[in-house]
Structure formats: C-alpha cells, structure tokens
Design a protein around this motif. Structure first.
Motif, short mmCIF file in Angstrom:
data_model
loop_
_atom_site.label_atom_id
_atom_site.label_comp_id
_atom_site.label_asym_id
_atom_site.label_seq_id
_atom_site.Cartn_x
_atom_site.Cartn_y
_atom_site.Cartn_z
N LEU A 204 40.55 51.38 37.48
CA LEU A 204 40.75 49.97 37.69
C LEU A 204 39.87 48.92 37.13
CD1 LEU A 204 42.48 47.80 39.69
CD2 LEU A 204 40.87 48.11 41.13
N ARG B 290 41.71 47.77 44.69
CA ARG B 290 41.74 46.14 44.45
C ARG B 290 40.91 45.32 45.77
NH1 ARG B 290 45.53 43.29 44.86
NH2 ARG B 290 46.90 44.75 46.08
N TRP C 169 43.48 38.77 49.83
CA TRP C 169 43.98 40.19 49.36
C TRP C 169 45.37 40.57 50.14
CZ3 TRP C 169 45.20 44.39 52.29
CH2 TRP C 169 45.47 45.77 51.76
#
Ligand code: NAD
Ligand code: DAU
Length: 334
Positions: free
Chosen positions: A20, A221, A293
């Motif tokens: 990522l 993430r 998020w």
C-alpha cells in the motif's frame, strides 16, 4: 516522512502494508525488518521496487537502534500472531511481542522516531455471543490467551513509554483480517487451501464463535491514516462494522463459493480451541469521526471470493508449507 521502517513487513498484514505504501507514497523509502520466522515470506514482497529487506530480530538491540536512528517513522507489525501456537509454545510470544516491543521502544526513546504500534482487539478479551456490546478504546483489558496477553503487555509498554518518556507513539487495535498473503495456519486461508488440496475443511467445536472480519487493505489504510494524521499518545480501534457472522457461517460461505454448482463442499467439526474467545466486536467510531476513515470492503462474500481467487492463482506461495501445517493440526486433533 521520508524513511519508514516496517517491522514484520514480510508477514501477512505487514507485506500488504508495504504494498500500500509503495503504491500510494512513492517518495517514501521503505525498509522492512523481519526475522523471517515460519510466518514471514520474502516472496510476499516480490516485485516491489525501493523496498529493502533487513533480516533480523526486533529483540536485537544493536540492530534496532541503528535502524531506528536511520528512520523517520516505524510501523510495528512484527509479532508471533497465532493463538493456537501460543497455547502450545508460548515462549516466543513473550520474547517477540513483549521483549521485542520493549527493544523498539528503547531505540525510539533514544532517537525520537515516530512509532505506530499495531495491536489487536483480543487485548479486550471476549464478549458474550448474544447482545450488541462492542469494544471501545475505554474497554478494560482482559486478554485470554498467551498471544493476547503478550499483545496486551506490549500495548501497556507503549503507553508507559509515551507517558513516562514522551515517546511519539500511537496504537491501533484491529479485529480479524483476511485477504491475500495470509499464512495458511489461519482460519480462512486454511479452509480455502484445504479445499484446493482435496482436504476436508475443519471447524473448531460448533462454530458458534463470532469474529469481526475486516479486509487487510481497510486495516492498512487506517494504519496509514493514524500514522500521518493521528494524535500522538492516542489509541484507535479499527473495525469494519459489518453484519456479524459466526465461524460456521463463514465456513459455509467458503464451502458454497468453492462448491460444485449447487453442491457446497462438505466440512467437519474438530476439537475446539481451549479457552476459545466467543465474540469480538469493535466500535471504530472514533477512527471514522476523527480521521474520516471508512472501510471499502463492505461485502464479506465478495471479499472472500477475491481471496479464494488469490489462493487459487498463487499456489506457489503456499503449497510447500501445507503438509507440515496440517500435520501440526492433526497432532492436536484439529
Ligand atoms: P504474521 O504472523 O503473518 O506476520 C508476522 C511477521 O513478523 C512475520 O513476517 C514474522 O517473520 C515476523 N516476526 C516474528 N517474530 C519476529 C521477530 N522477533 N523479529 C522480527 N520479525 C519477526 O502476522 P499478521 O497476521 O500479519 O499480524 C501482524 C500484526 O498485526 C501483529 O502484531 C498482530 O498482533 C496484529 N494483528 C493481526 C490481526 C490479524 O487478524 N491477523 C488483527 C489485528 C492485529
Ligand atoms: O482478532 C484479531 C486476531 O485475529 C489477531 O490478533 C490474531 O493475530 C489473528 O490470528 C486472529 O485471531 P483468531 O484466533 O481469531 O484467528 P484464527 O484465524 O486463528 O481463527 C479464527 C476463528 O476460526 C477462531 O474462532 C478459531 C476458528 N478456527 C480457526 C482455525 C485455524 C476454526 O474453526 N478452524 C480452524 O481451522
């Protein structure tokens, strides 16, 4: 942040995290510190440019001190991570999860390196099977297994080093991950690879237990968000807040997705895990509210389908270890 050290970056979540970062932060120099235990695989980092793998132990104080001094930030994934192993041979859990984290914290204290500690929902113990209660950041710690006890210990060390020494650290506690590059000792990849090798999938006990599944990319993430925008000294719960499913339901989804037309693959019940935690459920509203998020994988069946496809098309990554993993389980009646 120009240089990032990722401990445990050859493991499941760490390798996906490195991927990522490479894809979204091309200017960051990434170093991985990984002992390459049975759970680490350098092949999980294959094909990535600009990633240096240092093979070594997080409990090696000299090595860790040098690497911490050369890094702007550390994301700490390295751990012994499997509950079943911790019931059989707990010592490595204490050495890596507690002493290893202590060693990193001491280095970070000397160098002022930003530190993010990756932890688990299991530090809170478990919840009753019925009822809608969830773990929050304020829930008291009550770990059940040697694995979760050592993770709880490492979280306490991080908080103490923040308060006593001003170490710039954050902590995240996440629920059960699934996705590519997960070791085949774990529930979902074990069943997928059982079916792919003609073995019968194995469900512990009745399969009534509930896990709070999140795709590994959603977890990672969140970790990146906390590293870049989280408040130093704070803890964040991570969970996808999806409809609850029992292990039996997850097993049946896999068996249906991998079945022949309308005929699902048959599975069997095996010996239960001693001290088996019943239900995990994370309240991640702080992370959603403060850092904006949200999970992108909101359909477990879709996520499982993609994960099954990954294991089907990456046999070379897992096949060599399958027999030994299953021999270990068979010796324990599982
Ligand atoms: P994993 O077992 O797949 O990978 C662990 C990695 O750490 C391996 O590459 C291993 O070689 C390395 N390692 C082990 N001991 C080491 C040592 N002494 N020095 C250096 N490297 C060492 O684990 P995972 O599932 O990717 O979990 C990563 C982290 O996330 C762990 O801290 C775990 O507690 C936490 N976590 C996992 C989950 C999950 O569902 N898998 C959920 C929440 C939190
Ligand atoms: O909750 C986060 C935790 O999730 C992480 O901290 C751990 O590192 C990670 O391993 C995971 O722990 P679990 O013990 O929940 O995961 P595991 O994949 O081992 O098992 C998931 C559930 O499936 C659990 O209730 C036990 C059950 N199980 C497991 C295996 C391997 C089976 O029924 N059959 C199996 O073959």
């Amino acid at each position: 942040m120009k240089s990032l050290l990722v401990t445990g970056g050859a493991g499941f979540i760490g390798a996906n995290f490195v991927r990522l970062v490479r894809a979204t932060r091309p200017d960051v120099r990434v170093r991985v510190l990984d002992k390459l235990t049975y759970a680490g695989n350098a092949e999980s980092l294959a094909g990535l440019d600009g990633v240096e793998l240092v093979v070594g132990d997080i409990a090696d104080a000299d090595l860790v001190d040098r690497l911490a001094g050369e890094s702007d930030a550390i994301v700490h994934f390295a751990a012994e991570s499997h509950n079943d192993n911790s019931l059989r041979a707990p010592e490595a859990f204490v050495t890596t999860n507690v002493v290893g984290t202590f060693t990193l914290l001491e280095a970070v204290r000397r160098h002022g390196t930003r530190f993010h500690h990756v932890s688990t929902d299991e530090v809170f113990g478990d919840l009753p099977l019925s009822g809608g209660e969830k773990f929050t950041e304020q829930t008291a710690y009550a770990p059940s297994s040697p694995y979760s006890a050592t993770k709880a210990g490492s979280d306490h060390l991080v908080r103490a080093w923040v308060r006593s020494f001003g170490v710039p650290a954050t902590i995240s506690n996440c629920s059960n991950n699934y996705g590519p590059y997960q070791h085949i000792e774990k529930f979902i990849p074990r069943q997928i690879t059982n079916i792919l090798t003609g073995r019968t999938p194995k469900l512990y006990g009745t399969g009534a237990q509930i896990r709070d599944w999140i795709h590994v990319d959603d977890h990672n993430r969140a970790v990146l968000d906390i590293l870049e925008r989280g408040v130093v000294g704070k803890t964040y719960n991570i969970g996808a807040d999806q409809p609850e499913v029992t292990n039996k339901q997850v097993m049946e989804m896999i068996c249906t997705l991998m079945g022949d037309g309308d005929e699902p693959v048959a599975y069997e019940h095996v010996a239960d895990r001693p001290g088996h935690d019943q239900r995990y459920a994370m309240d991640a509203s702080k992370l959603r509210r403060e850092l904006g998020w949200a999970p992108r994988y909101t359909d477990l069946e879709e996520g499982l389908r993609a994960t099954i496809e990954w294991y089907r098309t990456h046999r070379e990554w897992w096949l060599a270890s399958k027999e030994a993993v299953e021999e270990g389980y068979a010796a324990r009646g599982q």
